[in-house]
Write an enzyme that holds these catalytic residues in place. Structure first.
Site, PDB file in Angstrom:
ATOM      1  CG  ASN A   1       9.791 -35.978 126.976  1.00 55.51           C
ATOM      2  OD1 ASN A   1      10.885 -35.993 126.413  1.00 55.51           O
ATOM      3  ND2 ASN A   1       8.924 -36.956 126.846  1.00 55.51           N
TER       4      ASN A   1
ATOM      5  CE  LYS B   1      20.142 -30.430 118.996  1.00 60.39           C
ATOM      6  NZ  LYS B   1      18.991 -29.781 119.711  1.00 60.39           N
ATOM      7  N   PRO B   2      21.240 -32.228 123.328  1.00 62.30           N
ATOM      8  CG  PRO B   2      21.642 -30.818 125.152  1.00 62.30           C
ATOM      9  CD  PRO B   2      22.328 -31.502 124.002  1.00 62.30           C
TER      10      PRO B   2
ATOM     11  N   GLY C   1      12.217 -38.661 119.882  1.00 62.17           N
ATOM     12  CA  GLY C   1      11.523 -37.436 119.516  1.00 62.17           C
ATOM     13  C   GLY C   1      10.350 -37.719 118.608  1.00 62.17           C
TER      14      GLY C   1
ATOM     15  CD  GLU D   1      10.721 -43.506 122.947  1.00 60.83           C
ATOM     16  OE1 GLU D   1       9.618 -43.144 122.489  1.00 60.83           O
ATOM     17  OE2 GLU D   1      11.245 -43.015 123.945  1.00 60.83           O
ATOM     18  CG  LEU D   2      10.407 -42.458 116.067  1.00 65.25           C
ATOM     19  CD1 LEU D   2      10.123 -42.765 114.618  1.00 65.25           C
ATOM     20  CD2 LEU D   2      11.393 -41.305 116.201  1.00 65.25           C
TER      21      LEU D   2
ATOM     22  CB  CYS E   1       6.428 -40.735 123.599  1.00 70.54           C
ATOM     23  SG  CYS E   1       7.759 -41.605 124.439  1.00 70.54           S
TER      24      CYS E   1
ATOM     25  CD  GLU F   1       3.581 -38.076 120.631  1.00 69.58           C
ATOM     26  OE1 GLU F   1       4.159 -38.708 121.526  1.00 69.58           O
ATOM     27  OE2 GLU F   1       4.128 -37.736 119.569  1.00 69.58           O
TER      28      GLU F   1
END
Length: 475
Positions: free
Chosen positions: A146, A169-170, A222, A244-245, A278, A379
């Site tokens: 995103n 790692k994108p 993610g 960071e979730l 997020c 979410e």
């Protein structure tokens, strides 16, 4: 395209994966579907480079990072174009993301010069105690689709200037913009192996990266379930982690809220990037005295938003990035309808000549949303906002906090004392009072509870890539 490993474009795996334009499903490019040999090469390159990079004077690392920021600005139009094509977001917003990321690199560079160790005053003759910080080592950065440049920079900018090396790692959906950064590293003059990029599927190479014995830290943004898995794998070798979730961010509009301030802010924030981030406004609790007026104003503002192909840059929202993300958001609309909610506007997939091949979901407002509905619990990661009324502030707070997440929250009230009191009681890592759009590089960002572990940005973001060391010196 191949991977970027040790300053070279190389791929050990002969398999590829396609990168598609979410507007129409057309092929943009193919990238390496990395395997274990690619992982080993990238981590080994970063580990070898670390031995020299960690000894590079801070001033030199700072100057290189500033050159990198300048190079990214220079190429922001081309990087932003790649990002717009692979993500579907309007072009101007993509270029803004790239330039804003360059600003963060500069901030980290300046802040790194202010990092200090210290001497505790033990007052013991013939003895000194030194407390210093050392870089952790090889860092693996795993980022989502995103905001691929911003979320990489959160990690990369802090890690590199503090002396770590990095393997990025994108997301498989948006790897092209991250690969484009490699040319900026070359232009800035970074040593080989300091920055590496591996493309591929997380389910195929993720565990190999996270469990690799030469990796010191995992920095991940993610989903919450993936974060829990990463934490479990990393724990087996006691790696440091920053996670960071997910989020399910509430907004509370008190009886004295200014709707002329709140409504544009909620619409802009809730539907930015087609709702695919997020800490967007996911659910709104409105005092009953304002509820109908608020619903009407939100409906009017939302219906002014336009859908289109982001690269044409004449729209507010682009398509959703893939079928999985679209299906999750649409299912929440279906769930709310089935449980008695009222769809104020939107709620449908946009059809027609310019839309049929992409995942275009109309920006959607769901009124009379209740706690058992998915829109108020899970979410969304899409352009859907749930609305509910309240009569008692304590009830609104309880509902806002009735979530396993704790990333962000928002309060609107003319009474600053009330706003601050509510902000202090909201269980979230960041709370905005009467403002949503403001964000600073100098302050920490991260979540509570299942929204993550650790903080990014600010001095805390730099400290997260170092280990404290105490040296006892007798002389």
């Amino acid at each position: 395209m191949k991977n970027y490993i040790n300053g070279e474009w190389i791929a050990f795996s002969q398999e590829e994966m396609d990168v598609l334009n979410p507007v129409d499903g057309s092929l943009l490019d193919s990238v390496c579907r990395s395997g274990l040999e690619d992982v080993e090469a990238a981590v080994n390159a970063a580990a070898l480079a670390f031995e020299t990079w960690k000894k590079t004077p801070m001033q030199e690392r700072v100057q290189l990072q500033k050159k990198l920021a300048a190079s990214i600005r220079k190429h922001s139009a081309s990087i932003g174009r790649k990002l717009s094509l692979e993500l579907g977001r309007p072009l101007t917003a993509c270029v803004h993301e790239v330039n804003r990321s360059a600003e963060l690199l500069d901030y980290y560079a300046e802040e790194a010069l202010r990092m200090k160790g210290y001497f505790p005053l033990t007052n013991v003759e013939g003895e000194k105690v030194l407390v210093t910080r050392e870089p952790l080592g090889v860092v693996v950065s795993i980022t989502p689709f995103n905001y691929p440049i911003t979320l990489l920079t959160f990690k990369m900018g802090a890690a590199l200037v503090m002396g770590c090396t990095l393997v990025s790692k994108p997301s498989e959906d948006t790897p092209l913009s991250t690969l484009a950064l490699a040319t900026c590293f070359e232009e800035a003059g970074y040593p080989k192996g300091v920055f590496n990029v591996l493309t591929g599927y997380g389910k195929e190479i993720g565990d190999a990266l996270v469990s690799h014995p030469q990796v010191a830290k995992i920095a991940f943004t993610g989903g919450t379930s993936t974060g829990a898995h990463i934490a479990g794998v990393a724990a087996k070798t006691h790696k440091r982690i920053t996670l960071e979730l997910g989020g399910q961010s509430p907004a509370i509009l008190c009886a004295d809220a200014d709707l002329d301030m709140a409504v544009p802010a909620i619409v802009k924030h809730g539907f930015a990037n087609t709702g695919q981030f997020c800490y967007r406004v996911n659910r709104v609790y409105v005092h009953e005295s304002l509820y109908e007026a608020c619903c009407q104003k939100l409906k009017e503002a939302t219906e002014k938003l336009t859908l289109g192909a982001g690269i044409e840059d004449n729209c507010d929202l682009g398509p959703m990035v893939n079928e999985k993300i679209y299906a999750n958001a649409f299912q929440q609309i279906v769930d709310a309808r089935n449980k008695g909610a009222r769809v104020l506007t939107g709620g449908k997939r946009r059809k027609g000549e310019n839309y049929d091949r992409g995942y275009f979901l109309e920006p959607t407002l769901i009124a009379e949303a209740s706690a058992e509905m998915k829109i108020m619990r899970e979410e969304t990661f899409g352009p859907v906002i749930g609305l509910a009324s309240f009569s008692d502030e304590a009830v609104a707070l309880r509902e806002a906090n009735a979530s396993p997440y704790g990333l962000a929250a928002y309060v609107f009230s003319h009474n600053i004392g009330r706003g601050l009191r509510i902000a202090e009681q909201l269980q979230a890592g960041s709370v905005w009072v009467n403002n949503i759009q403001r964000s600073y590089h100098s302050v920490p960002f991260g979540g509570m509870r299942q929204s993550g572990i650790g903080r990014e940005k600010g001095i805390h973001g730099l400290e997260a890539y170092t280990e404290l060391k105490t040296i006892y010196l007798n002389y």
